[in-house]
Design an enzyme around this catalytic site. Structure first.
Site, PDB file in Angstrom:
ATOM      1  N   HIS A   1       2.215   9.050   1.185  1.00 38.51           N
ATOM      2  CA  HIS A   1       1.068   9.047   0.281  1.00 38.51           C
ATOM      3  C   HIS A   1       1.339   9.984  -0.897  1.00 38.51           C
ATOM      4  CE1 HIS A   1      -1.647   6.884   3.032  1.00 38.51           C
ATOM      5  NE2 HIS A   1      -1.012   7.547   3.991  1.00 38.51           N
TER       6      HIS A   1
ATOM      7  N   HIS B   1       5.082   6.598   6.910  1.00 39.30           N
ATOM      8  CA  HIS B   1       4.775   6.101   5.576  1.00 39.30           C
ATOM      9  C   HIS B   1       4.364   7.284   4.703  1.00 39.30           C
ATOM     10  CE1 HIS B   1       0.842   5.937   7.668  1.00 39.30           C
ATOM     11  NE2 HIS B   1       0.386   6.391   6.505  1.00 39.30           N
TER      12      HIS B   1
ATOM     13  N   THR C   1      -6.457   6.752   7.946  1.00 42.54           N
ATOM     14  CA  THR C   1      -6.905   7.019   6.577  1.00 42.54           C
ATOM     15  C   THR C   1      -6.936   5.748   5.734  1.00 42.54           C
ATOM     16  OG1 THR C   1      -4.680   7.562   5.764  1.00 42.54           O
ATOM     17  CG2 THR C   1      -5.991   9.364   6.698  1.00 42.54           C
TER      18      THR C   1
ATOM     19  N   HIS D   1       0.813  -1.209   0.000  1.00 43.68           N
ATOM     20  CA  HIS D   1       0.000   0.000   0.000  1.00 43.68           C
ATOM     21  C   HIS D   1       0.848   1.260   0.000  1.00 43.68           C
ATOM     22  CE1 HIS D   1      -3.574  -2.373   0.698  1.00 43.68           C
ATOM     23  NE2 HIS D   1      -3.018  -2.928   1.762  1.00 43.68           N
TER      24      HIS D   1
END
Length: 252
Positions: free
Chosen positions: A118, A116, A202, A90
């Site tokens: 996005h 992480h 999220t 992901h």
């Protein structure tokens, strides 16, 4: 157990993309960012993810007209290295040694678990996305989460992010040792002013247990490094959610 406590328990067990394994709703369920398993369908994956569809404090949000407030300074005490790096299917994620890095907010100490990324940014400012966004996920002993969000724009190269994209696994798989030259502190802007609001994870199960701390100043990263990340994850951002009756506070 009331609903909020139940969600905290779920968040403690399943914090993907915090966890390295793909699939973080019910075992065997798959979620993605498009199609029949995309964000519009997350609430249908299983009972644990129902809040993705019916929750009232969902994240991310579009920040417009925040309320100015005297918010406490963020007391970040992070180490200078990460323990492992993983491509979890992901996103790209860096994990940190237990207790080696902390955030103190109000009277609570949170331990840094991971960061992480996005693309594009999940949060919007005045209806506009940034090229990318980093999420530094911290957890308190109570199970509550505090996520420091860092918006990323293109410009001067950032040595830490450049090293991340140079060493990130190209395929989904187990975590590997992170390059010792990746200093998480280098992914922060000089100024630590921030927006604050109550929100959620999220990704499924979208648990509403997150204190969001989105820094107002973005960092700059090289456009070429954004392009390298985009080869793996061209789009891994949840659309903005309704603010409902929440307020977004902005540090003055």
């Amino acid at each position: 157990m009331n609903r909020r406590h139940a969600l905290k328990a779920l968040a403690g067990l399943a914090l993907c993309p915090i966890c390295a394994t793909p699939g973080f709703a019910a075992e065997g369920e798959h979620w993605s960012y498009e199609g029949n398993t995309g964000p519009a369908k997350w609430g249908d994956l299983d009972a644990a993810s129902k809040v993705c569809a019916v929750g009232t404090q969902q994240s991310p949000v579009d920040i417009e007209n925040p309320t100015k407030a005297r918010l406490p300074n963020l007391k970040l005490s992070w180490g200078k290295t990460a323990e492992t790096i993983v491509n979890n299917g992901h996103t790209i994620q860096l994990n940190f040694a237990d207790g080696s890095s902390t955030l103190k907010l109000d009277d609570t100490t949170y331990k840094l678990l991971q960061v992480h990324f996005h693309r594009p940014s999940e949060h919007q400012i005045g209806g506009k996305n940034f090229p990318m966004e980093a999420h530094f996920v911290h957890r308190a002993a109570s199970g509550g989460l505090a996520v420091v969000g860092v918006l990323m724009t293109t410009g001067r190269p950032n040595p830490a992010f450049a090293q991340i994209v140079a060493t990130m696994p190209q395929q989904e798989g187990p975590a590997i040792k992170a390059d010792a030259r990746i200093n998480p502190n280098a992914l922060l802007p000089m100024r630590r002013s921030y927006y604050r609001y109550a929100g959620s994870l999220t990704t499924p199960p979208c648990s509403e247990v997150v204190e969001w701390l989105l820094l107002t100043d973005p960092i700059e990263v090289a456009e070429a490094d954004v392009a390298k990340f985009a080869k793996l994850y061209p789009m891994n951002a949840r659309p903005v959610q309704q603010l409902d009756r929440r307020f977004v506070l902005q540090m003055i």
